[in-house]
Design an enzyme around this catalytic site. Sequence first.
Site, PDB file in Angstrom:
ATOM      1  N   TYR A  98       0.825  -1.204   0.000  1.00 45.31           N
ATOM      2  CA  TYR A  98       0.000   0.000   0.000  1.00 45.31           C
ATOM      3  C   TYR A  98       0.863   1.259   0.000  1.00 45.31           C
ATOM      4  CZ  TYR A  98      -4.336  -2.574   0.684  1.00 45.31           C
ATOM      5  OH  TYR A  98      -5.415  -3.396   0.513  1.00 45.31           O
ATOM      6  N   GLU A 140      -8.183  -7.253   5.373  1.00 44.90           N
ATOM      7  CA  GLU A 140      -7.353  -8.333   4.828  1.00 44.90           C
ATOM      8  C   GLU A 140      -6.651  -9.116   5.937  1.00 44.90           C
ATOM      9  OE1 GLU A 140      -5.061  -6.092   1.978  1.00 44.90           O
ATOM     10  OE2 GLU A 140      -6.938  -5.492   1.010  1.00 44.90           O
TER      11      GLU A 140
END
Length: 396
Positions: A98, A140
């Site tokens: 990310y 997640e």
Amino acid sequence: MLSANAAELVRATLPAVGAELETITARFYDTMFADHPELLDGLFNRGNQRSGEQRKALAGAVAAFAVALLDNPGERPDALLARIAHKHAAVGVTDDQYVIVHKYLFGAIAEVLGEAVTPEVAAAWDEVYWLMAGALIAMEARIYAEAGARDGATWRPWRVVERREETADAMSLVLHPLGDDPVPPARPGQYVSVRVTMPDGVRQLRQYSVSGHGADGRRSITVKRVRAGERPEGEVSTLLHDTVREGDELTLSAPFGDVALDDGDAPLVLVSAGIGCTPIAAMLSHLAEAGSGRRVLVLHADRARSHHALREQMERHTDALPGAERIFWYESADGEDARAGRMDLDGVEIPEGAVAYMCGPVEFMRAARAGLIAAGVAPRDIHYEVFGPDLWLGAA
């Protein structure tokens, strides 16, 4: 929740950012892959990169998330994020990625929009990104924990114990897990990723619904060969069709997917077209094995009986359910036990209070969803699965 100042700036700049999102995401992917070519090895689908579908999906997700924050500032759009989180978990996305995405996405925004991206505007959209990324990272982590995995390490080898030719372009592979580790269960409707090495040495991943279960932890996937035509030939589906035989090993992920059949007693409407029948077939198998007494309406559309993969499985399990009925539509019905033409819900009795699950091409599902809503199914009770990038985000 966005800060008040950020919300004001995002609302003001959303039209300009939205108008350029596909250009921004195209630039983002180009620059990121130029600096990090390893991300194309076993993480990103290069077929979707070539077709442009991945950048359209990313643009749609960012825009839909920003709009959701503005429209409902006190809520986090978990329904939108859950689908993305499962897709990420299926390919093994990790937290550190990310940071990489942030660097190149915001570099692309600044490059495409130029002076319009003031420090204040950049800070506001930075809030949007990290709200979205933070929520996905948390989701997640929970998904990985449920799969008994950590940091995306969900992979294990499976042996092909049977190959069944379903149609001229679809085959099922029956797989048996190797090793002694427990196999995470697959909920009916979920999918697994298959990781293969292409002839040029690059690893590629594709997702396939678990279409059936068997003894000793066995599970089946059904793969349709994507032939060149309206879209490029599918490189992974072609490789699997041409090379995989009984006795071979394949690398599979744990099962993922937020569209899975929930237990309950509400009537069910199971809607599919083409190879979209695979998660529906798994749901029917589960219901039949459980001896369910729920009312079930199975609706499937295909080009012809000969193109209908898993037809016998769907017929057998529908027949085994006392409260089930089925209607098939074939564009070339030829007097068979099916309706001619494309699926048309006019005149089809949809059970009151039904919950619907759909899988198929996006345009097919748009039409089916409209028909279900017109028949009285609540929009919140219509669930859909998309193969590949979700180009429907924010529009369904």
